[in-house]
Motif scaffolding. Structure first.
Motif, short mmCIF file in Angstrom:
data_model
loop_
_atom_site.label_atom_id
_atom_site.label_comp_id
_atom_site.label_asym_id
_atom_site.label_seq_id
_atom_site.Cartn_x
_atom_site.Cartn_y
_atom_site.Cartn_z
N ALA A 50 0.82 -1.21 0.00
CA ALA A 50 0.00 0.00 0.00
C ALA A 50 0.85 1.27 0.00
O ALA A 50 0.35 2.36 -0.26
N LEU A 51 2.14 1.13 0.28
CA LEU A 51 3.02 2.29 0.37
C LEU A 51 3.76 2.58 -0.93
O LEU A 51 4.47 3.58 -1.03
N ARG A 52 3.61 1.72 -1.94
CA ARG A 52 4.26 1.99 -3.22
C ARG A 52 3.74 3.29 -3.81
O ARG A 52 2.53 3.50 -3.91
N GLY A 53 4.67 4.17 -4.17
CA GLY A 53 4.30 5.45 -4.72
C GLY A 53 3.95 6.50 -3.69
O GLY A 53 3.72 7.66 -4.04
N GLN A 54 3.91 6.12 -2.42
CA GLN A 54 3.60 7.05 -1.34
C GLN A 54 4.89 7.67 -0.80
O GLN A 54 5.98 7.13 -0.99
N THR A 55 4.76 8.79 -0.11
CA THR A 55 5.93 9.46 0.46
C THR A 55 6.32 8.79 1.77
O THR A 55 5.50 8.67 2.69
N ILE A 56 7.57 8.36 1.84
CA ILE A 56 8.09 7.68 3.03
C ILE A 56 9.27 8.49 3.56
O ILE A 56 10.19 8.82 2.82
N ALA A 57 9.22 8.83 4.84
CA ALA A 57 10.32 9.57 5.47
C ALA A 57 11.47 8.62 5.75
O ALA A 57 11.27 7.50 6.23
N ILE A 58 12.68 9.07 5.46
CA ILE A 58 13.88 8.28 5.72
C ILE A 58 14.90 9.16 6.45
O ILE A 58 14.88 10.39 6.31
N PRO A 59 15.82 8.56 7.21
CA PRO A 59 16.78 9.36 7.96
C PRO A 59 17.99 9.80 7.15
O PRO A 59 18.94 10.33 7.72
N GLY A 60 17.96 9.61 5.86
CA GLY A 60 19.06 10.03 4.99
C GLY A 60 19.12 9.18 3.74
O GLY A 60 18.85 7.97 3.80
N ARG A 61 19.46 9.78 2.62
CA ARG A 61 19.48 9.03 1.37
C ARG A 61 20.53 7.92 1.38
O ARG A 61 20.33 6.86 0.80
N LEU A 62 21.65 8.16 2.06
CA LEU A 62 22.72 7.18 2.06
C LEU A 62 22.74 6.32 3.32
O LEU A 62 23.73 5.65 3.60
N THR A 63 21.67 6.33 4.07
CA THR A 63 21.59 5.46 5.24
C THR A 63 21.33 4.02 4.81
O THR A 63 20.74 3.76 3.76
N THR A 64 21.78 3.09 5.64
CA THR A 64 21.47 1.68 5.39
C THR A 64 19.97 1.47 5.45
O THR A 64 19.43 0.59 4.75
N ALA A 65 19.27 2.25 6.27
CA ALA A 65 17.81 2.15 6.35
C ALA A 65 17.19 2.36 4.97
O ALA A 65 16.30 1.59 4.55
N ASN A 66 17.63 3.37 4.24
CA ASN A 66 17.08 3.60 2.90
C ASN A 66 17.53 2.53 1.93
O ASN A 66 16.74 2.09 1.07
N LEU A 67 18.77 2.06 2.05
CA LEU A 67 19.23 1.01 1.15
C LEU A 67 18.39 -0.26 1.32
O LEU A 67 17.98 -0.89 0.34
#
Length: 278
Positions: A97-114
């Protein structure tokens, strides 16, 4: 002659616990000295990309973009099981349900985003914000969901949020590896001898922290004043473990698996250099 190295790490309890003995010279350091700079993980990633720091904590995602100039140290990192980022939202639901939705991340190069991008396609509508603002942004409905890290793992339910996915659990189940979250890098240009010396000093710092945990508590609390002792203890217990002393074969396999998968998806550039600098 004193060798002073600039050193970056986060104000989170796991990092201040690990580096306390190093920066306060509780252990023998010879002619080594460290000038510390405490920043959030995405700022540290950016400083490393700019080559500003001699030595720094980084996200393993950022490592994929830094391998030509920086080598990985065997000690001091955050890698383990049951400690991965969580995707949370205001309502219970599925990741689809989150595809295409805005998701907050703690940084573009964080392992969380990867890990979020490796989980599947369609999760690239991201909004970067400091990790400690993500839960409130989700609770206010500013974003559809958020990827939370650090102590947020222990407090998100207090804001009425729901866990949609444990990205760490997904990683462990699909790879059988522990989760590589953050590591310590040092400039390759410093040379193999100095890199080895620093790595050995860092290991002693971790050993000292384990042996004398209360000595680092004032330093930890000075940078995590909003955290209760129980949360600090949980945070350190989750992110500081035997892998923080030495990656070992299992830790190295986890890191190389993460980097290989990211290369396959075109999320990081390829690199033929060895991970370690000695």
């Amino acid at each position: 002659m004193t060798k002073t190295l600039t050193l970056g790490y986060s104000p989170c309890p796991n990092d201040t616990f690990i580096f306390d003995a190093l920066v306060h010279r509780r252990i023998p350091l010879g002619d080594l000295d460290f000038q510390e700079r405490l920043e959030d993980v995405e700022t540290l990633n950016a400083l490393a990309l700019a080559g500003t720091l001699d030595m720094t904590k980084i996200s393993y995602h950022a490592l994929g973009h830094l391998r030509r100039d920086y080598a990985l140290l065997r000690s001091g990192g955050a890698l383990g099981r049951g400690c991965g980022p969580l995707v949370v939202a205001r309502e219970a639901g599925e990741m689809s349900a989150l595809r295409g939705q805005t998701i907050a991340i703690p940084g573009r190069l964080t392992t969380a985003n990867l890990l979020l991008q490796l989980y599947g396609e369609g999760f690239d509508q991201v909004r970067i914000m400091p990790f400690d603002r993500i839960m409130e942004a989700v609770a206010r409905g500013e974003v559809a969901a958020g990827v939370i890290i650090h102590e947020s793992r222990f407090t998100y339910q207090g804001l009425g949020l729901h866990k949609i996915l444990d990205l760490g659990q997904w990683w462990e189940e699909t790879t059988g590896r522990p989760i590589p979250l953050g590591g310590i890098l040092i400039k390759r240009s410093l040379g193999a001898a100095l890199i080895r010396e620093v790595d050995e000093a860092l290991r002693r710092s971790v050993e000292f922290a384990f042996a004398h945990p209360q000595l680092s508590r004032p330093y930890i609390k000075a940078h995590a004043q909003e955290l209760a002792d129980t949360v600090i203890d949980s945070h350190i217990g989750l992110y500081v473990n035997p892998f923080s002393l030495d990656l070992g074969e299992e830790g190295l396999a986890a890191v190389t698996t993460l980097l290989a998968r990211a290369e396959e998806r075109g999320l990081i550039p390829p690199c033929e250099l060895p991970l370690f600098g000695y």
